[in-house]
Enzyme design. Structure first.
Site, PDB file in Angstrom:
ATOM      1  N   GLY A 193     -15.564  -6.313 -14.614  1.00 13.58           N
ATOM      2  CA  GLY A 193     -16.729  -6.016 -13.786  1.00 13.58           C
ATOM      3  C   GLY A 193     -16.323  -4.938 -12.803  1.00 13.58           C
ATOM      4  O   GLY A 193     -15.574  -4.023 -13.147  1.00 13.58           O
ATOM      5  N   GLU A 194     -16.769  -5.070 -11.586  1.00  7.37           N
ATOM      6  CA  GLU A 194     -16.402  -4.096 -10.550  1.00  7.37           C
ATOM      7  C   GLU A 194     -15.567  -4.836  -9.516  1.00  7.37           C
ATOM      8  O   GLU A 194     -16.082  -5.679  -8.773  1.00  7.37           O
ATOM      9  CB  GLU A 194     -17.687  -3.503  -9.948  1.00  7.37           C
ATOM     10  CG  GLU A 194     -17.455  -2.471  -8.878  1.00  7.37           C
ATOM     11  CD  GLU A 194     -16.513  -1.350  -9.313  1.00  7.37           C
ATOM     12  OE1 GLU A 194     -16.662  -0.849 -10.441  1.00  7.37           O
ATOM     13  OE2 GLU A 194     -15.624  -0.998  -8.518  1.00  7.37           O
ATOM     14  N   SER A 195     -14.272  -4.529  -9.504  1.00  6.39           N
ATOM     15  CA  SER A 195     -13.362  -5.354  -8.703  1.00  6.39           C
ATOM     16  C   SER A 195     -13.717  -5.343  -7.217  1.00  6.39           C
ATOM     17  O   SER A 195     -13.611  -6.368  -6.545  1.00  6.39           O
ATOM     18  CB  SER A 195     -11.911  -4.920  -8.914  1.00  6.39           C
ATOM     19  OG  SER A 195     -11.736  -3.575  -8.552  1.00  6.39           O
ATOM     20  N   HIS A 212     -10.753  -5.637 -22.839  1.00  4.63           N
ATOM     21  CA  HIS A 212     -11.790  -6.682 -22.875  1.00  4.63           C
ATOM     22  C   HIS A 212     -11.792  -7.450 -24.197  1.00  4.63           C
ATOM     23  O   HIS A 212     -12.647  -7.188 -25.052  1.00  4.63           O
ATOM     24  CB  HIS A 212     -13.168  -6.024 -22.709  1.00  4.63           C
ATOM     25  CG  HIS A 212     -13.453  -5.541 -21.332  1.00  4.63           C
ATOM     26  ND1 HIS A 212     -14.062  -6.313 -20.382  1.00  4.63           N
ATOM     27  CD2 HIS A 212     -13.212  -4.343 -20.747  1.00  4.63           C
ATOM     28  CE1 HIS A 212     -14.192  -5.628 -19.268  1.00  4.63           C
ATOM     29  NE2 HIS A 212     -13.679  -4.423 -19.461  1.00  4.63           N
ATOM     30  N   CYS A 264      -9.274  -6.783 -17.171  1.00  6.95           N
ATOM     31  CA  CYS A 264      -9.763  -5.541 -16.564  1.00  6.95           C
ATOM     32  C   CYS A 264      -9.912  -5.715 -15.037  1.00  6.95           C
ATOM     33  O   CYS A 264      -8.904  -5.819 -14.348  1.00  6.95           O
ATOM     34  CB  CYS A 264     -11.038  -5.090 -17.259  1.00  6.95           C
ATOM     35  SG  CYS A 264     -11.321  -3.333 -17.034  1.00  6.95           S
ATOM     36  N   ILE A 314     -12.661  -0.177 -20.809  1.00  6.03           N
ATOM     37  CA  ILE A 314     -13.844   0.362 -20.114  1.00  6.03           C
ATOM     38  C   ILE A 314     -13.477   0.626 -18.658  1.00  6.03           C
ATOM     39  O   ILE A 314     -13.223  -0.309 -17.898  1.00  6.03           O
ATOM     40  CB  ILE A 314     -15.022  -0.640 -20.176  1.00  6.03           C
ATOM     41  CG1 ILE A 314     -15.353  -0.993 -21.633  1.00  6.03           C
ATOM     42  CG2 ILE A 314     -16.248  -0.076 -19.454  1.00  6.03           C
ATOM     43  CD1 ILE A 314     -16.331  -2.143 -21.783  1.00  6.03           C
ATOM     44  N   ARG A 315     -13.407   1.885 -18.292  1.00  3.29           N
ATOM     45  CA  ARG A 315     -12.966   2.275 -16.932  1.00  3.29           C
ATOM     46  C   ARG A 315     -11.776   1.392 -16.526  1.00  3.29           C
ATOM     47  O   ARG A 315     -11.749   0.766 -15.469  1.00  3.29           O
ATOM     48  CB  ARG A 315     -14.105   2.156 -15.921  1.00  3.29           C
ATOM     49  CG  ARG A 315     -15.263   3.095 -16.255  1.00  3.29           C
ATOM     50  CD  ARG A 315     -16.336   3.094 -15.183  1.00  3.29           C
ATOM     51  NE  ARG A 315     -15.796   3.510 -13.901  1.00  3.29           N
ATOM     52  CZ  ARG A 315     -15.930   2.824 -12.770  1.00  3.29           C
ATOM     53  NH1 ARG A 315     -16.571   1.677 -12.746  1.00  3.29           N
ATOM     54  NH2 ARG A 315     -15.417   3.279 -11.653  1.00  3.29           N
ATOM     55  N   GLU A 352     -13.006 -10.202 -24.832  1.00  5.30           N
ATOM     56  CA  GLU A 352     -14.267 -10.953 -24.992  1.00  5.30           C
ATOM     57  C   GLU A 352     -15.355 -10.108 -25.652  1.00  5.30           C
ATOM     58  O   GLU A 352     -16.417 -10.620 -25.981  1.00  5.30           O
ATOM     59  CB  GLU A 352     -14.732 -11.484 -23.621  1.00  5.30           C
ATOM     60  CG  GLU A 352     -15.290 -10.456 -22.654  1.00  5.30           C
ATOM     61  CD  GLU A 352     -14.221  -9.562 -21.999  1.00  5.30           C
ATOM     62  OE1 GLU A 352     -13.024  -9.662 -22.390  1.00  5.30           O
ATOM     63  OE2 GLU A 352     -14.582  -8.764 -21.125  1.00  5.30           O
ATOM     64  N   ARG A 374      -6.284   1.476 -10.596  1.00  7.34           N
ATOM     65  CA  ARG A 374      -7.666   1.346 -11.084  1.00  7.34           C
ATOM     66  C   ARG A 374      -8.122   2.642 -11.748  1.00  7.34           C
ATOM     67  O   ARG A 374      -7.642   3.715 -11.430  1.00  7.34           O
ATOM     68  CB  ARG A 374      -8.622   1.061  -9.917  1.00  7.34           C
ATOM     69  CG  ARG A 374      -8.375  -0.250  -9.220  1.00  7.34           C
ATOM     70  CD  ARG A 374      -9.339  -0.402  -8.043  1.00  7.34           C
ATOM     71  NE  ARG A 374     -10.723  -0.413  -8.477  1.00  7.34           N
ATOM     72  CZ  ARG A 374     -11.715   0.202  -7.836  1.00  7.34           C
ATOM     73  NH1 ARG A 374     -11.477   0.908  -6.733  1.00  7.34           N
ATOM     74  NH2 ARG A 374     -12.945   0.130  -8.289  1.00  7.34           N
TER      75      ARG A 374
HETATM   76  N1  GLN Z   1     -13.149   0.062 -12.997  1.00  6.98           N
HETATM   77  C1  GLN Z   1     -13.404  -1.314 -12.655  1.00  6.98           C
HETATM   78  C2  GLN Z   1     -12.784  -1.665 -11.324  1.00  6.98           C
HETATM   79  O1  GLN Z   1     -12.032  -0.969 -10.793  1.00  6.98           O
HETATM   80  C3  GLN Z   1     -12.898  -2.254 -13.729  1.00  6.98           C
HETATM   81  C4  GLN Z   1     -13.642  -2.018 -14.999  1.00  6.98           C
HETATM   82  C5  GLN Z   1     -13.838  -3.209 -15.878  1.00  6.98           C
HETATM   83  O2  GLN Z   1     -13.615  -4.356 -15.480  1.00  6.98           O
HETATM   84  N2  GLN Z   1     -14.288  -2.940 -17.073  1.00  6.98           N
HETATM   85  O3  GLN Z   1     -13.056  -2.663 -10.765  1.00  6.98           O
END
Ligand code: GLN
Length: 209
Positions: free
Chosen positions: A62-64, A187, A94, A150-151, A189, A121
């Site tokens: 997600g977005e940490s 990921h 992630c 993903i990112r 999942e 990150r």
């Molecule tokens: N870029 C996100 C972060 O820094 C992590 C990306 C992800 O969980 N797919 O939180």
């Protein structure tokens, strides 16, 4: 191992492993669906009281920075820090890996600070911020694991107690384990391959670190 007991009729007792999934933000539903296919009970964790009775916990992607903020407002940050320190089984994928790390680049907000890894990150920049790669993961054997990034963050350094479990072709570590803490930059999942979820169930089923 702690288990939930389902008592059916008089004699049949089915034991079910219980793995919580942190459900504040991110792709927790996908983890829940995979674990349910493995016959695991998967309560969603939003408040400290949801931590009762778990055999392990998944911190999803997600977005940490958002998840860290919500950990603070939900009251989960301190109990999770204690659990991680006590050797409770926790798997971060992630953003979840970022939450576990002891050391982060300047853009990261420290959370559990439990695993002796330095994490950067968004390590792949804008051009390749999402990609897929077949990883050879010795603990899984063949075939390679199809990993979705993903990112994604990367692991820049590991401490002495940390075992690197997977690397990109250039040698960059993207999965690691320290006792019963487990981290993947990608990921699992989001693919049909259940092997890493099964691996975490094994970690969670062992008593002691
Ligand atoms: N870029 C996100 C972060 O820094 C992590 C990306 C992800 O969980 N797919 O939180």
């Amino acid at each position: 191992m702690k288990t939930s007991l389902l008592v059916i009729g008089h004699f049949n007792v089915i034991t079910m492993t219980t793995i919580g999934v942190l459900a504040l933000q991110g792709d927790f539903r996908e983890h829940r669906e995979v674990l349910e296919r493995l016959e695991v009970s998967v309560p969603e964790v939003r408040l400290p009281r949801d931590l009762t009775g778990l055999d392990g916990l998944i911190l999803p992607g997600g977005e940490s920075t958002t998840i860290v903020r919500l950990l603070g407002t939900s009251g989960l940050l301190d109990p999770l820090r204690s659990l991680a320190r006590e050797g409770f089984p926790i798997w971060g994928t992630c953003a979840g890996m970022i939450l576990l790390a002891k050391r982060l680049d300047a853009s990261g907000i420290p959370a559990l600070e439990a695993m002796d890894i330095a994490v950067r990150r968004n390590a792949f920049g804008r051009q390749v911020d999402s990609f897929e790669a077949d990883l050879s993961i010795p603990i899984l054997g063949d075939p390679p694991f199809h990993a979705v990034f993903i990112r994604a963050p990367i692991i820049e350094q590991v401490g002495p107690g940390v075992e690197v479990l997977a690397r990109l072709a250039d040698g960059t570590p993207v999965a690691a384990r320290q006792g019963r803490l487990f981290a993947t930059a990608f990921h699992p999942e989001l693919t049909a391959d259940l092997r890493l979820h099964r691996f975490f169930l094994q970690i969670a089923s062992h008593t002691g670190c």
